[in-house]
Enzyme design. Structure first.
Site, PDB file in Angstrom:
ATOM      1  N   LEU A 116      -2.804  58.117  33.675  1.00  0.00           N
ATOM      2  CA  LEU A 116      -1.501  57.883  34.033  1.00  0.00           C
ATOM      3  C   LEU A 116      -0.811  58.409  35.234  1.00  0.00           C
ATOM      4  CD1 LEU A 116      -0.011  57.524  30.332  1.00  0.00           C
ATOM      5  CD2 LEU A 116      -0.184  55.823  31.828  1.00  0.00           C
ATOM      6  N   HIS A 117      -0.901  59.678  35.307  1.00  0.00           N
ATOM      7  CA  HIS A 117      -0.453  60.502  36.550  1.00  0.00           C
ATOM      8  C   HIS A 117      -1.119  60.038  37.809  1.00  0.00           C
ATOM      9  CE1 HIS A 117       1.241  62.782  33.227  1.00  0.00           C
ATOM     10  NE2 HIS A 117       1.960  63.058  34.288  1.00  0.00           N
TER      11      HIS A 117
END
Length: 682
Positions: A564-565
């Site tokens: 997600l990052h």
């Protein structure tokens, strides 16, 4: 005159005056024999259909009893006399007949679920005939046949058989009361007549036995009639109660349908459905405090304006991502709804990879990464909720309002679609309450304090000339306080958008700094670092992967968090290391807790835990404090590379991360390796 005479003689010709008393007496007799019979023929037919299955079960029990009884008597006849007798032969034949009838009933039961009523009545009367034969066969008379050697018989012979048969007729055999009474009278009367006819001159006390028999026969008839009446009364009462219950339920359903049609006549279908669900779920006194007609367009437009102000033309990447996801949700809902969540998750991963590696400049992508994380969490959660049937596919306006909600489109926090819809059911006075204003002011003040400490106070307190581990702790703490700043800003914007305390599971609390700065364990750090993201990862990653093993679930959770990052080695290395650290610590402390029977687990025990040594025990307190200091040591090591260098604007590379850890000798990794080895040795 002729007409009058004809009218006077007409009743006599039809037998009216003569037959009316007979009809009344007949009806009176029927009423006395069947006192609980319904006056309505239709209702009586419904009752007969209602107890039909029960009657079949009773008849099967009757057959089972007589099969066992006749087989036993036949075997005893042969065992004691050591020869074939007509009594043993008749009992054996009756046993076979009863078995055949039982098999016939089972055949109808398994093939047609039940026997037709016409066939059932025939079977009942056939069984009744053989039951009467069973009783008659036991009468005290000599059959005068070579196969029937009964040298002596008494007037007591056959009494128990008759009592048994009469009782079964009253209690189990589904006969009309009149027929049951006739059988209950004729069979004992026949036995009495046979006793009188077959009496001998030598038997002077025959009348005493006869009186005893009559008393038994009368008693069994009285008991049988009583049981028959009580059973019929209970069955008919149950039938009436069931019928009334069904009628009331049907009436309620009809009223509900009328009310629903009335509601649909004045409201759109989706609004009417929401009103109906709200009336069903809420208390009566709070039913109509909700606003059902929503206008989502201003919400989504406000979020788009905020995005444009922050990111400028880079907003196009977020718009493309959101639009593409909705198309995927439409296609999967049409063809394969169960795959909506997986399809959205795969698309988000590919979109992030393509944008980060090929399409978008590093600095531009790094600037929108936070908003992209929030958007990714929203759409993936929405996809899995649709897959699991928690909610249907929302409309375009609902979807856009949820994705681009101005309250959390930049800084978060993540909220589910159901929680987002609950915002608009909040009373306006609640959003303008003292509690709401206190929350906004508190979060704003904390955000300013955290920003000040991160940029100024930390560097003033701990100077660059200190020991390298002290500087590492300062840099890591500066990064943590910058994270707290973003979290408190997130709380502020969420509260301003109307997400007041108590509307969602974690309220508007995004982080708990005290639990991170003074942790009990790394597990507590992970949990309290970002509560909404922790809740999202737990719901959509950890719980789904948990059946395949706790270790795999933990690793997949941290892999999902790192993806997600973005494709950033620094974040991936830190998150995966943190996942490995927390798992090793959790398993090691769980083993210690089990060995010493003490509150040493990574999570604090509840007050009434079964451990012998509680948290307030001196040794346990010191041990937990040592683990907390070890967690602070790991946090300083892992957060060291998040400094304020030039590379921060476009993301750190692998060499920066390895260089920072190399300066500290990879000590934290060696410590966790030693912890794991010690865990295996314990």
């Amino acid at each position: 005159m002729q007409n009058n005479s004809a009218d006077e003689t007409d009743p006599e010709m039809e037998g009216g005056p003569e037959t009316k008393p007979l009809t009344k007496r007949k009806n009176l007799m029927k009423r006395r024999l069947s006192p609980y019979k319904f006056k309505s023929e239709e209702l009586e037919k419904l009752y007969q259909r209602y107890i039909y299955n029960l009657q079949q079960s009773a008849l099967r029990y009757t057959l089972g009893v007589f099969i066992i009884l006749t087989a036993t008597l036949s075997a005893l006849e042969f065992a004691y006399i050591r020869d074939f007798t007509i009594y043993g032969l008749c009992h054996g034949i009756m046993c076979l007949i009863f078995i055949a009838m039982f098999i016939l009933m089972l055949f109808f039961l398994f093939k047609y679920d039940c026997m037709r009523e016409v066939h059932f009545r025939v079977v009942v009367h056939v069984i009744l005939f053989f039951m009467v034969c069973f009783a008659v066969l036991s009468f005290p008379f000599d059959l005068d046949h070579p196969l029937a050697p009964r040298p002596t018989y008494t007037h007591a012979d056959g009494v128990w058989q008759i009592v048994f048969v009469v009782f079964i007729i009253y209690s189990l055999v589904p006969l009309r009361t009149l027929l049951a009474v006739i059988c209950g009278v004729i069979i004992p009367a026949s036995h009495v007549v046979v006793c009188i006819v077959t009496k001998t001159e030598n038997d002077s006390d025959w009348w005493r036995q006869l009186v005893a028999n009559i008393i038994l026969f009368v008693s069994v008839n009285v008991a049988g009639i009583f049981i028959n009446n009580v059973t019929q009364r209970a069955q008919r009462k149950t039938f009436v109660d069931t019928r009334n219950c069904i009628a009331a339920r049907k009436e309620i359903q009809q009223e509900n349908e009328k009310l629903e049609r009335l509601l649909l006549s004045v409201l759109p279908q989706h609004v009417a459905s929401e009103v109906k669900d709200d009336i069903t779920m809420r208390d009566n006194e709070r039913q109509f405090h909700k606003i059902y007609i929503h206008h989502y367009e201003p919400v989504s437009m406000g979020g788009l304006v905020v995005l444009q102000m922050f990111f400028g033309y880079n907003i196009v990447y977020l718009l493309v991502c959101a639009a593409s996801v909705y198309v995927i949700l439409l296609l999967t809902s049409w063809k394969c709804q169960n795959g909506s969540g997986v399809a959205v998750a795969v698309f988000i991963f590919l979109f992030i990879v393509i944008c980060e590696l090929f399409l978008v400049e590093e600095k531009a992508w790094h600037s929108v990464r936070g908003a992209q994380i929030i958007l990714s969490m929203k759409v993936i959660g929405l996809g899995f909720d649709i897959s699991s049937g928690v909610m249907p596919l929302p409309s375009v306006t609902d979807y856009m309002a949820y994705i681009f909600n101005a309250g959390n489109v930049i800084f978060g926090p993540w909220i589910s679609f159901q929680d987002f819809k609950s915002i608009y059911s909040t009373n306006v006075s609640k959003c303008l309450s003292l509690e709401w204003m206190t929350k906004v002011m508190k979060s704003s003040v904390f955000s300013i304090l955290c920003l000040s400490f991160s940029t100024c106070f930390g560097s003033w307190i701990i100077l660059d000339g200190n020991y390298k581990w002290v500087r590492a702790y300062r840099d890591a703490q500066s990064f943590r306080f910058s994270h707290y700043f973003v979290c408190f800003v997130s709380e502020t914007t969420a509260a301003l958008a109307g997400i007041s305390p108590g509307d969602i599971e974690y309220g508007v609390t995004v982080t708990r700094p005290l639990s991170v700065e003074l942790p009990r364990s790394l597990v507590e750090v992970v949990t309290n670092w970002n509560l909404p993201m922790h809740n999202w990862l737990k719901t959509y990653v950890f719980k789904i992967a948990r059946p395949h093993g706790t270790f795999l679930a933990v690793i997949l959770t941290y892999i999902a968090s790192s993806l997600l990052h973005g494709l950033n080695f620094q974040l991936a290395a830190v998150l995966l290391s943190l996942g490995l650290y927390s798992y090793v610590e959790m398993t090691f402390r769980r083993k210690l807790s089990r060995i010493f029977d003490a509150c040493l687990e990574a999570r604090s025990c509840r007050e009434n835990c079964p451990h012998t040594y509680k948290n307030n025990h001196p040794y346990i307190w010191i041990t937990n404090l040592a683990f907390g200091c070890l967690a602070i040591f790991h946090l300083a090591y892992l957060g060291l590379m998040f400094d304020s260098s030039v590379e921060a604007e476009k993301g750190y590379n692998m060499s920066h991360t390895l260089q920072k850890w190399s300066d500290l000798g990879f000590l934290s990794h060696w410590v966790i390796l030693g912890t794991y080895i010690f865990h295996l040795m314990v």
